[in-house]
Design a protein around this motif. Structure first.
Motif, short mmCIF file in Angstrom:
data_model
loop_
_atom_site.label_atom_id
_atom_site.label_comp_id
_atom_site.label_asym_id
_atom_site.label_seq_id
_atom_site.Cartn_x
_atom_site.Cartn_y
_atom_site.Cartn_z
N ASN A 156 0.83 -1.21 0.00
CA ASN A 156 0.00 0.00 0.00
C ASN A 156 0.86 1.26 0.00
O ASN A 156 0.45 2.31 -0.51
CB ASN A 156 -0.92 0.01 1.21
CG ASN A 156 -2.02 -1.02 1.09
OD1 ASN A 156 -2.43 -1.40 -0.01
ND2 ASN A 156 -2.51 -1.51 2.23
N GLY A 157 2.06 1.18 0.55
CA GLY A 157 2.96 2.31 0.54
C GLY A 157 3.59 2.54 -0.82
O GLY A 157 3.55 3.65 -1.36
N ILE A 158 4.14 1.49 -1.41
CA ILE A 158 4.89 1.69 -2.66
C ILE A 158 3.99 2.03 -3.84
O ILE A 158 4.46 2.56 -4.84
CB ILE A 158 5.77 0.46 -3.00
CG1 ILE A 158 4.91 -0.76 -3.35
CG2 ILE A 158 6.73 0.17 -1.87
CD1 ILE A 158 5.72 -1.94 -3.83
N LEU A 159 2.68 1.77 -3.73
CA LEU A 159 1.78 2.12 -4.81
C LEU A 159 1.65 3.63 -4.99
O LEU A 159 1.08 4.09 -5.98
CB LEU A 159 0.39 1.50 -4.58
CG LEU A 159 0.33 -0.03 -4.70
CD1 LEU A 159 -1.07 -0.54 -4.43
CD2 LEU A 159 0.80 -0.51 -6.07
N HIS A 160 2.19 4.40 -4.06
CA HIS A 160 2.24 5.86 -4.22
C HIS A 160 3.54 6.31 -4.88
O HIS A 160 3.72 7.50 -5.14
CB HIS A 160 2.11 6.55 -2.86
CG HIS A 160 0.78 6.37 -2.22
ND1 HIS A 160 -0.31 7.16 -2.51
CD2 HIS A 160 0.34 5.46 -1.31
CE1 HIS A 160 -1.35 6.77 -1.80
NE2 HIS A 160 -0.99 5.73 -1.07
N PHE A 161 4.43 5.37 -5.14
CA PHE A 161 5.74 5.70 -5.71
C PHE A 161 5.65 5.55 -7.22
O PHE A 161 5.72 4.44 -7.75
CB PHE A 161 6.82 4.79 -5.13
CG PHE A 161 8.18 5.42 -5.09
CD1 PHE A 161 8.70 5.90 -3.91
CD2 PHE A 161 8.92 5.54 -6.25
CE1 PHE A 161 9.96 6.49 -3.87
CE2 PHE A 161 10.18 6.13 -6.23
CZ PHE A 161 10.70 6.60 -5.02
N GLU A 162 5.52 6.68 -7.95
CA GLU A 162 5.31 6.64 -9.39
C GLU A 162 6.57 6.87 -10.20
O GLU A 162 6.77 6.26 -11.24
CB GLU A 162 4.26 7.69 -9.77
CG GLU A 162 2.89 7.42 -9.18
CD GLU A 162 1.82 8.34 -9.75
OE1 GLU A 162 2.02 8.89 -10.85
OE2 GLU A 162 0.78 8.51 -9.09
N CYS A 163 7.41 7.79 -9.77
CA CYS A 163 8.62 8.12 -10.54
C CYS A 163 9.68 8.66 -9.58
O CYS A 163 9.36 9.52 -8.76
CB CYS A 163 8.29 9.16 -11.61
SG CYS A 163 9.66 9.54 -12.72
N PRO A 164 10.91 8.15 -9.65
CA PRO A 164 11.46 7.23 -10.64
C PRO A 164 11.05 5.78 -10.38
O PRO A 164 10.82 5.40 -9.23
CB PRO A 164 12.97 7.38 -10.44
CG PRO A 164 13.11 7.69 -8.98
CD PRO A 164 11.93 8.56 -8.65
N ALA A 165 10.96 5.00 -11.45
CA ALA A 165 10.66 3.58 -11.30
C ALA A 165 11.78 2.91 -10.51
O ALA A 165 12.96 3.18 -10.73
CB ALA A 165 10.53 2.93 -12.68
N GLN A 166 11.39 2.05 -9.57
CA GLN A 166 12.36 1.39 -8.69
C GLN A 166 12.03 -0.08 -8.53
O GLN A 166 10.86 -0.48 -8.56
CB GLN A 166 12.35 2.05 -7.30
CG GLN A 166 12.80 3.50 -7.29
CD GLN A 166 14.29 3.65 -7.51
OE1 GLN A 166 15.10 3.35 -6.64
NE2 GLN A 166 14.65 4.12 -8.70
N ASN A 167 13.08 -0.89 -8.36
CA ASN A 167 12.91 -2.27 -7.93
C ASN A 167 12.95 -2.27 -6.41
O ASN A 167 14.00 -2.00 -5.80
CB ASN A 167 14.01 -3.16 -8.49
CG ASN A 167 13.97 -3.22 -10.01
OD1 ASN A 167 12.92 -3.38 -10.60
ND2 ASN A 167 15.13 -3.09 -10.64
N MET A 168 11.80 -2.56 -5.78
CA MET A 168 11.66 -2.41 -4.34
C MET A 168 11.67 -3.78 -3.68
O MET A 168 10.76 -4.58 -3.88
CB MET A 168 10.39 -1.64 -4.02
CG MET A 168 10.42 -0.22 -4.56
SD MET A 168 9.04 0.76 -3.96
CE MET A 168 9.61 2.42 -4.36
N ILE A 169 12.72 -4.03 -2.89
CA ILE A 169 12.92 -5.31 -2.22
C ILE A 169 12.32 -5.25 -0.82
O ILE A 169 12.28 -4.18 -0.21
CB ILE A 169 14.42 -5.66 -2.17
CG1 ILE A 169 14.65 -7.15 -1.87
CG2 ILE A 169 15.16 -4.79 -1.19
CD1 ILE A 169 14.56 -8.02 -3.09
N TYR A 170 11.87 -6.39 -0.31
CA TYR A 170 11.16 -6.44 0.98
C TYR A 170 11.54 -7.69 1.74
O TYR A 170 11.74 -8.77 1.17
CB TYR A 170 9.65 -6.43 0.71
CG TYR A 170 8.78 -6.73 1.91
CD1 TYR A 170 8.35 -5.71 2.74
CD2 TYR A 170 8.36 -8.03 2.19
CE1 TYR A 170 7.53 -5.97 3.84
CE2 TYR A 170 7.55 -8.32 3.27
CZ TYR A 170 7.13 -7.29 4.10
OH TYR A 170 6.32 -7.55 5.18
N ALA A 171 11.61 -7.56 3.07
CA ALA A 171 11.74 -8.72 3.97
C ALA A 171 11.08 -8.35 5.29
O ALA A 171 11.04 -7.18 5.66
CB ALA A 171 13.20 -9.09 4.18
#
Length: 821
Positions: free
Chosen positions: A467-482
């Protein structure tokens, strides 16, 4: 007859008085001149008197090693009591009862340590450097204005301020910065203000957005539309596909091959006829500015693959190596939030880090989110252009560029339906396209990345992360999670357009309505993976998906680091934190390991070359002290240019085939026609070009050996440079290994800007380091105190305090007790 008259005593006295008076007048004149000189700015230089003032000048920046930072502060707008606990590395652990107070204090602390850096980076984003340094920054400033950087920041500010949470976040942060600025006297100005000769100005919420757009531009600024248009005109379709494939053969994509993607909600559009702009471009239309080898890494290993049973997340974004450092380490605590990590001075919150439940990291996605459109102006009417068969009026934006020591420059930037007309008849930067060209960039949209930061900093689990990263539009990022439950995930996140095949790969026809960006892909359909069977996920700027992903996209991807990382993770039986340290610092070159046997095979008859003997014994590791690393890198560069220079050396931005593709062709196609040098009459073979490049390398190394050492670190010259390019505040020829083709992607002025390893066990165990220090003051012992640790590949154990408490921790060195006024 000669004679003389003896002077009387009265005459002597008069002359002495005259000489004395003349000398006195001279001294007065000199004194006046000296005072004027010391208090007058000459050209770009500030008044020297202020700098040399022993009380308030440059010497005031010196901080003693034993400075006591313990303090009690009172601020007028705080809502309650708060504390800042400073640990043994000057990392602030900011604790407050309310969100407002946390962000207020983060803004105050950022300004306390990094005000000049924040000021200059946001000026750079807005195209305002000329105001303080003069004409030498004018071209840069004008380009920033014509790219629409300020326009983009204003759009995103409206989005951020329309949400009460992010508006309050920005307001409090800005209040904190301005509280610090208003407390400053000249004596306490950061040193660079005194050296350059200007003053801090009030902070605004817009400056926060400018900083984020500056980062977005850096990470999405490169595009291959223009060089691809040229290549399309000089290569056959077959050669274009051979040399510049959409996906490199053997790619190990960010989202593992075989991942099942949900059915797309949008159909793939059909390409309209004549969508690519004509006439054909020429190589003389462009500049030559390409730089390869930049990149970032992140990966996560599930608990099933680790020795501890806890998931481990790692991230090392590779960005510009500058001082003051890009990042500022911090911990933020209030009700509902306990987050630690790397923050950006000039923006609230933590960008890369972890909470008491989850960890996340970022690498650049490199999926294309910037397209260029050729515009057809209406002849004789500069106020209009052709679009969809009609004359359409530009919207205009007046850009006033202040220039120190000169009158302001007024530039009128015309905006089309696609975006700003970056190049036109009034502006052609040196080496740029000599055609009217509009830029369509996802970063111009009104997006609210601050909300992504807000939510990530409070995340308790996977759904919070998404729900947080869906607000991240630009720059495109590869978002890793653990997370502490053992889950791992990876998203190729950003806002993307549903494009037809090749849309935006070339300069598009800006007069055709069919070429417009249309539907946006729903972000929940962005490629992602959760808990894959292989037990790990990684990204290193490689291609995002395999061919089964239902939406078409293009981008600029590299595979070498990804191949190494994925191979290493797959072969590790039980992963430890120490294994992750070693992998982040890994300097093995997949390129060398693959192509060097080919190069040596074609050189096997060469005798008496000491460099070849060194190569035959080399283990393909680009270690700092390795002479073999220097030999290989130079030999490879000469060979690469020898293959492509005659045919493709004039391609815009030096867009010759990628290192990965060249490597594959050398191994699989020994008779490729491009091995022949068109500039000679005879027909060369691969062996000929290998031997010629070896001779070039040998000659060059022989010359270099006479003037400097041949160790790899000397030739590549990794440098951490002051933002104002002041040599006294910079560090050069750092003893580092690696290169852009190794996991430790350590180049000249780019490298791992923040190394982080987090083990998400019952107690979070985290480590990190970055190239610099917490303070932006060159006179502080905390300016570059992490640098040697970073050079040596070592890490600091991060002090992650439980919320509400710092008691009984021997690493807390100073405390600020803070109360409302």
């Amino acid at each position: 007859m000669a004679y003389y008259r003896r002077s009387s005593g009265r005459d002597v006295s008069f002359r002495q008085r005259l000489r004395s008076r003349s000398w006195g007048i001279f001294l007065i004149i000199v004194t006046i001149a000296w005072v004027w000189l010391l208090n007058t700015a000459i050209g770009p230089l500030p008044p020297l008197g202020k700098i040399l003032d022993p009380v308030s000048g440059a010497l005031a920046a010196a901080e003693p090693e034993n400075k006591n930072y313990t303090d009690e502060e009172r601020f007028p707008r705080l809502k309650g009591n708060a504390s800042i606990w400073w640990d043994d590395r000057m990392v602030p652990h900011i604790h407050a009862a309310s969100e407002h107070d946390v962000y207020f204090l983060q803004g105050y602390v950022h300004a306390y340590f990094r005000l000049w850096q924040m000021d200059m980076q946001t000026r750079a984003a807005a195209g305002r450097i000329s105001e303080v340094v003069g004409m030498k920054a004018f071209d840069f400033d004008r380009k920033q204005r014509r790219k629409g950087m300020l326009y983009a920041a204003e759009n995103s500010l409206r989005a951020a301020e329309s949400d009460s949470r992010t508006r309050a976040m920005l307001d409090a942060y800005t209040e904190g910065i301005n509280t610090y600025i208003s407390s400053l006297s000249y004596r306490r100005y950061p040193l660079e203000y005194k050296l350059i000769g200007f003053e801090p100005e009030p902070w605004t919420n817009l400056k926060c957005m400018l900083l984020l757009k500056y980062m977005a531009d850096d990470l999405t600024g490169k595009t291959d539309d223009i060089p691809h248009s040229y290549l399309r005109s000089i290569l056959s379709p077959g050669d274009l596909a051979l040399l510049y494939p959409d996906k490199i053969e053997g790619s190990t994509p960010v989202i593992p091959s075989g991942t099942a993607f949900d059915p797309p909600s949008l159909g793939r559009p059909t390409a309209p006829p004549d969508s690519v702009a004509f006439p054909v471009y020429r190589s003389t239309d462009f500049g030559y500015r390409r730089e390869e080898g930049k990149g970032s890494n992140n990966w996560a290993v599930s608990g099933s693959r680790t020795a501890s049973g806890a998931a481990i997340l790692c991230n090392d974004p590779h960005l510009g190596l500058n001082l003051p450092s890009l990042w500022f380490e911090t911990q933020l605590q209030c009700l509902g939030m306990n987050v630690y990590g790397a923050s950006l001075p000039g923006a609230p919150g933590v960008i890369i880090g972890f909470t008491d439940s989850v960890a996340w990291g970022l690498t650049n996605n490199y999926r294309d989110v910037k397209d260029y459109y050729e515009i057809r102006p209406v002849k004789g009417d500069e106020s209009k252009y052709w679009f969809a068969g009609k004359q359409v009026a530009y919207t205009t934006r007046t850009e006033r560029i202040g220039i120190k020591g000169k009158d302001d420059f007024i530039d009128t930037v015309r905006y089309t339906i696609h975006g700003p007309l970056i190049y036109d008849e009034h502006y052609n930067e040196k080496g740029s396209l000599k055609r009217p060209l509009a830029m369509c960039w996802m970063g111009h949209r009104a997006s609210n990345e601050i909300m992504a930061i807000y939510k990530l900093n409070r995340a308790k689990g996977y759904e919070d992360f998404v729900n947080g990263i869906l607000h991240f539009e630009c720059p495109a990022q590869n978002m890793i999670y653990a997370d502490r439950a053992g889950n791992i995930a990876l998203w190729g996140q950003g806002q993307f357009v549903n494009k037809w095949k090749e849309q935006g790969e070339y300069v598009m026809s800006g007069w055709d309505s069919a070429t417009l960006w249309r539907e946006l892909i729903p972000m929940r359909e962005n490629p992602h993976a959760l808990n894959p069977a292989q037990g790990f996920l990684s990204s290193a700027n490689q291609c995002v998906t395999d061919s089964t992903y239902p939406y078409w996209y293009n981008g600029d991807y590299g595979e070498l680091r990804a191949w190494r990382i994925n191979q290493a993770l797959a072969e590790m039986p039980k992963v430890t934190v120490e294994d992750m340290f070693a992998l982040q610092n890994d300097d093995y070159s997949v390129l060398a390991g693959t192509v060097l046997p080919v190069m040596l095979a074609h050189s096997r008859d060469v005798q008496g070359n000491r460099y070849l003997d060194t190569m035959r014994r080399w283990d393909s590791r680009l270690q700092a002290a390795s002479m073999a690393g220097s030999i290989f890198q130079l030999w490879w560069r000469n060979l690469y240019l020898g293959i492509w220079g005659d045919d493709l050396g004039r391609v815009p931005d030096n867009l010759m085939p990628s290192t990965e593709r060249t490597m594959q062709l050398l191994v699989t196609q020994p008779d490729l026609k491009y091995y022949d040098d068109r500039r000679t009459k005879r027909k060369e073979t691969l062996r000929d070009i290998v031997l010629h490049s070896l001779k070039q390398t040998t000659d060059s190394l022989d010359r270099r050996a006479k003037t400097q050492g041949l160790e790899w670190y000397i030739g590549k010259n990794t440098s951490v440079t002051h933002l104002a390019k002041l040599p006294a505040f910079s560090y050069n020829k750092l003893r580092t290994g690696g290169w852009g083709n190794t996991v430790n992607a350590m180049k000249g002025d780019h490298g791992p800007s923040w190394r982080m390893v987090v083990q998400m066990g019952h107690e979070i165990e985290a480590y990190g380091v970055y190239p610099g220090g917490q303070s932006g003051n060159p006179g502080s012992p905390y300016y570059a105190d992490y640098l040697q640790h970073w050079v040596d590949g070592k890490y600091y154990k991060l002090l992650f305090l439980p919320n509400m408490s710092s008691q009984h921790n021997d690493r807390i060195k100073y405390t600020w007790s803070i109360k409302p006024e």
